[in-house]
Write an enzyme that holds these catalytic residues in place. Structure first.
Site, PDB file in Angstrom:
ATOM      1  N   THR A 197       0.874  -1.179   0.000  1.00 25.37           N
ATOM      2  CA  THR A 197       0.000   0.000   0.000  1.00 25.37           C
ATOM      3  C   THR A 197       0.909   1.225   0.000  1.00 25.37           C
ATOM      4  OG1 THR A 197      -0.021   0.151   2.415  1.00 25.37           O
ATOM      5  CG2 THR A 197      -1.746  -1.183   1.408  1.00 25.37           C
TER       6      THR A 197
ATOM      7  N   ALA B  83       3.251  -1.293   4.945  1.00 22.94           N
ATOM      8  CA  ALA B  83       2.556  -0.112   5.462  1.00 22.94           C
ATOM      9  C   ALA B  83       3.568   1.025   5.525  1.00 22.94           C
ATOM     10  CB  ALA B  83       1.991  -0.410   6.848  1.00 22.94           C
TER      11      ALA B  83
ATOM     12  N   ILE C 164       7.532  -2.533   7.328  1.00 20.31           N
ATOM     13  CA  ILE C 164       7.602  -1.070   7.401  1.00 20.31           C
ATOM     14  C   ILE C 164       8.174  -0.519   6.099  1.00 20.31           C
ATOM     15  CG2 ILE C 164       8.404   0.910   8.760  1.00 20.31           C
ATOM     16  CD1 ILE C 164       6.707  -1.251  10.277  1.00 20.31           C
ATOM     17  N   LYS C 165       7.347   0.297   5.449  1.00 19.19           N
ATOM     18  CA  LYS C 165       7.759   0.864   4.161  1.00 19.19           C
ATOM     19  C   LYS C 165       8.348   2.252   4.411  1.00 19.19           C
ATOM     20  CE  LYS C 165       5.751   0.906  -0.487  1.00 19.19           C
ATOM     21  NZ  LYS C 165       4.472   0.973  -1.201  1.00 19.19           N
ATOM     22  N   LEU C 166       9.589   2.425   3.969  1.00 22.42           N
ATOM     23  CA  LEU C 166      10.345   3.642   4.273  1.00 22.42           C
ATOM     24  C   LEU C 166      10.804   4.303   2.983  1.00 22.42           C
ATOM     25  CD1 LEU C 166      12.510   1.758   6.874  1.00 22.42           C
ATOM     26  CD2 LEU C 166      10.932   3.608   7.490  1.00 22.42           C
TER      27      LEU C 166
END
Ligand code: E4P
Length: 217
Positions: A27, A60, A86-88
């Site tokens: 997402t 996310a 964890i999308k960074l």
């Protein structure tokens, strides 16, 4: 090759999951906004809803752009569900946060990657996934698939564990070309997955089989 669906739409995630070929979901803030998901509590709940549909990893994305903020947000996201990744963003503090989470054994996805150098940094920081955006490169007359090939070459040279998650996939040929180039994962819209089903000879062949069966039964 893993298949992720790039959407926050629960119906489409269910449809892909029901086919039995879905390995995860990605997402981003734009996809969440498209579904009308706003406000921290609603956003967090939506991630849990997605995790409850799909069996694999669910990316996310953090909103913060500073290290402390990314760590704070990322830790809250990681606590939501053990499928959360964890999308960074691919910026200096994003890389620092990636190393922080990697060292803690929390999965990460470094996003908005447009060059081999950025992908190299993500791998050095221990990213679980790196997301090169091939469609957006194609949009500006730059060969997105070439980036996948370059990253594959570099990662294989050093046996980096970081998985190449071909992102911004727009259509079936992107999926097939990424598979040929050895991308570990692709993420795209539902149509890029269901489009792989289609072939006129399959439809014509099936119609003939059924017609022949019905003649004698
Ligand atoms: C990746 O994780 C992004 O969500 C996504 O693939 C971006 O795709 P787009 O360029 O079609 O918006």
């Amino acid at each position: 090759m893993k298949f992720f669906i790039d959407t926050a739409n629960l119906e489409q995630i269910k449809e892909a999951q029901d086919m039995g070929i879905l390995d995860g979901v990605t997402t981003n803030p734009s996809l969440m906004a498209k579904e009308g998901i706003t406000g921290t509590n609603n956003i967090l709940k939506h991630y849990v809803d997605i995790c409850n549909i799909v069996e694999g990893d669910v990316s996310a994305e953090v909103i913060s752009t500073d290290f402390e903020g990314m760590v704070r947000e990322g830790e809250a996201l990681a606590e939501l569900h053990d499928q959360i990744v964890i999308k960074l963003p691919m910026i200096k503090d994003g890389i620092k946060a990636c190393k922080y989470f990697s060292d803690k054994g929390i999965k990460t996805n470094v996003t908005l990657v447009f060059s081999p150098g950025q992908a190299l940094l993500a791998a050095k920081a221990g990213a679980t996934y790196v997301s090169p955006f091939i469609g957006r490169l194609d949009d500006i007359s730059t060969d997105g698939l070439n980036l996948i090939a370059e990253i594959r070459h570099i990662y294989d040279n050093y046996a980096f564990d970081t998985q190449i998650l071909a992102a911004s996939v727009r259509h079936t040929m992107h999926v097939i070309d990424c598979a040929k180039l050895g991308a570990d994962v692709m993420t795209g819209p539902l149509s890029s997955i269901t489009g792989l089903l289609k072939h006129p000879l399959t439809d014509a062949g099936l119609a003939k089989f059924l017609a022949d069966y019905n003649k004698g039964n």
